[in-house]
Design a protein around this motif. Structure first.
Motif, PDB file in Angstrom:
ATOM      1  N   SER A  95       0.827  -1.327  -0.138  1.00 22.07           N
ATOM      2  CA  SER A  95      -0.033  -0.083   0.015  1.00 22.07           C
ATOM      3  C   SER A  95       1.022   1.488  -0.080  1.00 22.07           C
ATOM      4  O   SER A  95       1.863   1.425   0.665  1.00 22.07           O
ATOM      5  N   SER A  99      -2.539   6.073   2.862  1.00 20.87           N
ATOM      6  CA  SER A  99      -3.944   5.396   2.260  1.00 20.87           C
ATOM      7  C   SER A  99      -4.950   5.657   3.312  1.00 20.87           C
ATOM      8  O   SER A  99      -6.164   5.391   2.736  1.00 20.87           O
ATOM      9  N   PHE A 287     -10.056   2.557   0.360  1.00 19.66           N
ATOM     10  CA  PHE A 287      -8.854   3.742   0.149  1.00 19.66           C
ATOM     11  C   PHE A 287      -9.399   4.801  -0.220  1.00 19.66           C
ATOM     12  O   PHE A 287     -10.652   5.250  -0.456  1.00 19.66           O
TER      13      PHE A 287
END
Length: 338
Positions: A95, A99, A287
């Motif tokens: 990620s 995020s 997200f």
């Protein structure tokens, strides 16, 4: 992780001078970097907090070619008094940083100091094998750093500490609350009917996740300072030992997606923890909102355009619903009024 961002998609965060969102609760943001921490891999924290009206430099945190940024005031003066703390870990092995900015900002606007913790991201599959146990370890270390920092220790109510996480971060949150992974079940995960999102990625690199340090994975990671646990779509839910979650020394809430994940029913029955479904939500809705060209750019750069598969409006609705319920849970779990 769950999706790979390469090239332009990993553009540096852009600070946008002069940006301000009228009528919004003032939210400040700061950064703490400790390169010597976390087994010398370093820990970086983006710290969000309710700010006074004398806002600092306006910024869109986490903005890049794929994701919209989250507005905040860089180094704005914090509101006076001690506030509850939420340690946040968002996303899986690959990620992008920030995020969880959207969630951190909403919790900060609701009266919390929120530290999104980012350890050094794995270089490749071999270096990623230990992330399942390193993530909770680095979150506990981040808490040590905050509570010993001269600037933050006087602002944090150390009797009201919570952890929150998404995907692998949700797994880490459950571990800090006392949950332990069944190492044998974990070793079989990629051959099961509910493989984790990174199984294919590990296979591409010729790495078997079962080669994890079993002793490190089996250690109890419970942190007695943590009073509340919020886990959103946690990975490896079916691999947790229910009896380690059942005592619930910390108040625990688990959110699932529209389609139940493996292990949710068993967890509800054996550990007595209800998994609340996020209706109409998919993992990628947890997200940030995507830019208009985000999906196209991901496809061009070899990423997964499904990361931007929902509209900005639909994703914003999921964000609002998650944040509202999370704030309600945290206020109740930490004994806050209002």
């Amino acid at each position: 992780m769950i999706a790979r961002l390469t090239g332009l998609a990993l553009a540096a965060l852009l600070a946008v001078p002069g940006f301000a969102e009228e009528g919004a609760t003032a939210v400040g943001v700061s950064t703490m970097v400790r390169p010597e921490a976390n087994f010398d891999r370093g820990i970086s924290m983006t710290i969000w907090y309710p700010a006074q009206s004398d806002a600092g430099a306006s910024e869109l945190v986490g903005r890049n070619a794929v994701f919209e940024g989250t507005p905040a005031q860089r180094e704005a003066s914090p509101q006076p008094g001690k506030l509850p703390l939420v340690l946040l870990s968002h996303g899986g092995l690959r990620s992008a940083e920030q995020s969880g900015a959207w969630l951190a900002a909403k919790l900060a606007a609701g009266g919390f100091i929120v530290a999104e913790v980012s350890g050094q991201r794995p270089r490749d599959q071999a270096s990623a094998v230990g992330e399942i146990w390193r993530r909770p370890a680095e979150m506990a270390q981040a808490l040590d750093l905050l509570l010993s920092d001269p600037d933050w220790q006087m602002r944090i109510d150390e009797t009201r500490v919570a952890v929150a996480g998404v995907a692998l971060g949700g797994t880490a949150a459950l571990m800090l609350g006392g949950g332990q992974i069944d190492t044998a079940a974990y070793a079989r995960n990629c051959d099961s009917s509910h493989p984790a999102p990174d199984c294919d990625w590990f296979a591409e690199g010729g790495v078997d996740p079962a080669s994890v340090d079993v002793q490190a994975l089996s250690l109890e990671r419970r942190d007695p300072r943590v009073r509340a646990v919020l886990a959103l779509a946690p990975e490896y839910l079916a691999e947790f030992r229910p009896e380690t979650l059942a005592p619930r020394r910390a108040a625990t809430k688990v959110y699932g997606l529209a389609e139940p994940a493996a292990g949710e029913t068993r967890l509800a029955v054996q550990a007595g923890i209800e998994v609340r479904p996020l209706e109409d939500a998919r993992l990628y809705d947890l997200f940030a909102r995507c830019t208009p060209d985000g999906a196209k750019l991901l496809e061009e750069e070899g990423g997964d355009p499904a990361l931007c598969g929902s509209t900005a409006e639909d994703r914003a609705a999921v964000h609002d619903a998650v944040a509202s319920d999370a704030l309600h849970f945290l206020h109740r779990a930490l004994g806050l009024t209002g």
